[in-house]
Design an enzyme around this catalytic site. Structure first.
Site, PDB file in Angstrom:
ATOM      1  N   ARG A  78      56.003 -32.617 -25.648  1.00 36.50           N
ATOM      2  CA  ARG A  78      55.033 -32.194 -24.809  1.00 36.50           C
ATOM      3  C   ARG A  78      55.003 -32.293 -23.358  1.00 36.50           C
ATOM      4  NH1 ARG A  78      49.433 -34.010 -23.128  1.00 36.50           N
ATOM      5  NH2 ARG A  78      48.542 -32.162 -22.578  1.00 36.50           N
ATOM      6  N   HIS A 122      48.632 -29.237 -15.710  1.00 35.48           N
ATOM      7  CA  HIS A 122      48.515 -30.527 -15.837  1.00 35.48           C
ATOM      8  C   HIS A 122      48.051 -31.212 -14.414  1.00 35.48           C
ATOM      9  CE1 HIS A 122      49.025 -34.123 -18.757  1.00 35.48           C
ATOM     10  NE2 HIS A 122      48.474 -34.867 -17.583  1.00 35.48           N
ATOM     11  N   GLU A 167      42.930 -31.527 -19.980  1.00 41.20           N
ATOM     12  CA  GLU A 167      41.941 -32.420 -19.423  1.00 41.20           C
ATOM     13  C   GLU A 167      41.238 -31.670 -18.406  1.00 41.20           C
ATOM     14  OE1 GLU A 167      42.681 -36.493 -19.070  1.00 41.20           O
ATOM     15  OE2 GLU A 167      43.347 -36.671 -21.322  1.00 41.20           O
ATOM     16  N   ASN A 293      42.860 -35.276 -26.472  1.00 39.79           N
ATOM     17  CA  ASN A 293      43.603 -36.561 -26.002  1.00 39.79           C
ATOM     18  C   ASN A 293      42.508 -37.794 -26.191  1.00 39.79           C
ATOM     19  OD1 ASN A 293      45.704 -34.846 -25.177  1.00 39.79           O
ATOM     20  ND2 ASN A 293      45.380 -35.475 -22.938  1.00 39.79           N
ATOM     21  N   TYR A 295      41.692 -41.681 -25.818  1.00 44.03           N
ATOM     22  CA  TYR A 295      42.054 -43.141 -25.347  1.00 44.03           C
ATOM     23  C   TYR A 295      41.093 -44.533 -25.457  1.00 44.03           C
ATOM     24  CZ  TYR A 295      46.067 -41.136 -22.999  1.00 44.03           C
ATOM     25  OH  TYR A 295      47.450 -40.250 -22.755  1.00 44.03           O
ATOM     26  N   GLU A 347      47.594 -36.526 -26.841  1.00 45.03           N
ATOM     27  CA  GLU A 347      47.786 -37.617 -26.120  1.00 45.03           C
ATOM     28  C   GLU A 347      47.077 -38.858 -26.746  1.00 45.03           C
ATOM     29  OE1 GLU A 347      47.115 -37.856 -21.615  1.00 45.03           O
ATOM     30  OE2 GLU A 347      48.123 -35.937 -21.615  1.00 45.03           O
TER      31      GLU A 347
HETATM   32  C1  FCB Z   1      45.283 -38.638 -19.374  1.00 48.45           C
HETATM   33  C2  FCB Z   1      46.280 -37.570 -18.658  1.00 48.45           C
HETATM   34  C3  FCB Z   1      47.688 -38.074 -18.768  1.00 48.45           C
HETATM   35  C4  FCB Z   1      47.809 -39.743 -18.455  1.00 48.45           C
HETATM   36  C5  FCB Z   1      46.876 -40.618 -19.392  1.00 48.45           C
HETATM   37  C6  FCB Z   1      46.938 -41.912 -19.308  1.00 48.45           C
HETATM   38  O1  FCB Z   1      44.105 -38.593 -18.887  1.00 48.45           O
HETATM   39  O2  FCB Z   1      46.445 -36.334 -19.397  1.00 48.45           O
HETATM   40  O3  FCB Z   1      48.482 -37.481 -17.535  1.00 48.45           O
HETATM   41  O4  FCB Z   1      47.517 -40.066 -17.091  1.00 48.45           O
HETATM   42  O5  FCB Z   1      45.682 -40.073 -19.113  1.00 48.45           O
END
Ligand code: FCB
Length: 440
Positions: A78, A122, A167, A293, A295, A347
């Site tokens: 990707r 992006h 995002e 995505n 985290y 992600e």
């Molecule tokens: C996300 C982004 C990516 C990277 C990660 C850690 O928000 O899409 O570009 O910065 O975080």
């Protein structure tokens, strides 16, 4: 690792990057400046005062990087296209030399049998469009649809998937809400209007790309989280509900339900966006996949000072709470709320203060992080969520936006002096994990 962690044979495994974070070649072969090039000109904007002029020099090293990707046993890569590379000012003439780079990259990927998952945007808007008002100007949505059409027309049969945006929450809220990201505006009302134009641009791009009848799966990538109240207090619960409405539902509802969530709209009050007749019809186009995505979760505390997340599993080098169960909870919740298309985790990964020692990089924290999130993903799939793939963020250490190069997210270490790439232990673990998946 959990022995039940076996995935469907056709599950897509990948690694992810984005253009500005790795390419460099900031003005090579006719590329125009983007808002991130401009944003980095003010060194106060970036913690280590760096910029993306060279980054990982991927623009010149893409062949070696594709070989590296191939050595990891992944099925897919990707990456994003720098709009200003292929259309220097975001409107008007196409830059053939810019398209040439992506043409060569796609050739390399095809030669190694790696599927290409392309993201159109992006965060690197051509500065020329910013000069015309950027995403606050509704016309940018039309420019984006033209760009999307051209990319799908040229490459739509050579890539497995095209995502419109990465995002948009960040583009709107960090770019226009708190000035942490380019273009560096802090204005709540503008941020909300920008989010509407981003959604509109997504919908218009879906339509313009469909017109090319390309074979690529078309969709969007959203950053998402569950919002958990810090305590059971009414105030915390209300805050969590509003946070979920303003961040997750704000982007999901227009796409899947053709409207904004009432709770968030009411909270926005005077800042609610200007919406034209027909906008929701334009936005609510069917999508072939949803990229998620993930985290961390959002931890909502109405107290002063606010309670901080417990971080039972620790925090990453970004200060982000490690909270894998949030991935299961998020996906199960989305599945209950929306008629979802197939999902890709586009992600997931962590920053860690990694260093090379004796030719190796020991990053057991990252291996554990990925394992825990894969277990959490599997748990969601067992509850009926249709997940088709997982992309680790990131292939390489890279330019982590306003953190500069100080935060390392790669499974491959980059020495920015020499551009030497060194596989971290997590890359070796991922490679072996994928080879075990294949041998089942
Ligand atoms: C996300 C982004 C990516 C990277 C990660 C850690 O928000 O899409 O570009 O910065 O975080």
């Amino acid at each position: 690792m959990n022995q039940s962690n076996h995935y469907p044979a056709d599950f897509t495994w990948g690694v992810a990057t984005s253009a500005f974070q790795i390419e460099g070649g900031a003005s090579a072969d006719g590329k125009g400046p983007s808002i991130w090039d401009t944003f980095c000109l003010n060194p106060n904007n970036i913690k280590d005062k760096s910029d993306g002029t060279v980054a990982c020099d991927h623009y010149n090293r893409y062949r070696e990087d594709v070989s590296l990707i191939s050595s990891l046993n992944v099925d897919a890569y990707r990456f994003s296209m720098a709009w200003a590379r292929v259309q220097p000012s975001g409107k008007g003439a196409w830059n053939e030399a810019g398209f040439g780079f992506y043409d060569r990259l796609l050739d390399q990927l095809a030669a190694k049998d790696i599927k290409a998952h392309l993201t159109l945007y992006h965060w690197d808007l051509p500065q020329g469009l910013q000069d015309d008002g950027g995403w606050l100007n509704r016309d940018s949505a039309h420019r984006f649809a033209d760009y999307a059409h051209e990319v799908a027309r040229r490459f739509g049969n050579r890539v497995a998937a095209i995502a419109t945006h990465n995002e948009p929450w960040c583009s709107a809220n960090l770019g226009y809400g708190n000035a942490q990201f380019a273009p560096g505006v802090a204005d709540a009302k503008q941020a909300i209007q920008v989010s509407h134009h981003l959604l509109l641009s997504h919908g218009l791009a879906m339509t313009s790309m469909r017109a090319t009848a390309s074979s690529a799966q078309l969709g969007i990538v959203l950053n998402q989280w569950t919002a958990d109240p810090a305590t059971d207090s009414e105030a915390d619960r209300a805050m969590a509900e509003l946070e979920y409405a303003r961040s997750v539902q704000w982007f999901m509802d227009p796409i899947f339900k053709g409207r904004y969530p009432e709770l968030a709209l009411r909270a926005h009050g005077q800042n609610a966006p200007v919406v034209h007749d027909g906008d929701f019809t334009a936005i609510a186009q069917p999508i072939d996949f949803l990229g998620v995505n993930y985290y961390f979760r959002s931890f909502c505390s109405a107290e002063t000072p606010p309670r901080t997340p417990p971080g039972k599993l620790g925090f990453t080098d970004m200060g982000w709470e490690i909270y894998p169960q949030g991935l299961t909870e998020l996906l199960v919740k989305l599945h209950a709320e929306y008629m979802l298309p197939p999902i890709y985790i586009t992600e997931n990964g962590m920053a860690n203060p990694d260093a090379v020692s004796g030719g190796k990089v020991a990053d057991p924290e990252r291996i554990a992080y990925v394992q825990m999130h894969l277990d959490a993903l599997k748990a969601a799939m067992e509850q009926g969520v249709d997940v088709r793939g997982y992309f680790l963020w990131s292939l390489l250490d890279n330019f982590e936006w306003n953190s500069g190069y100080a935060k390392r997210f790669g499974i491959v270490h980059v020495d920015y002096e020499t551009q030497e790439r060194t596989l971290k232990d997590s890359a070796i673990w991922y490679r072996d994990f994928l080879s075990a998946q294949r041998q089942r």
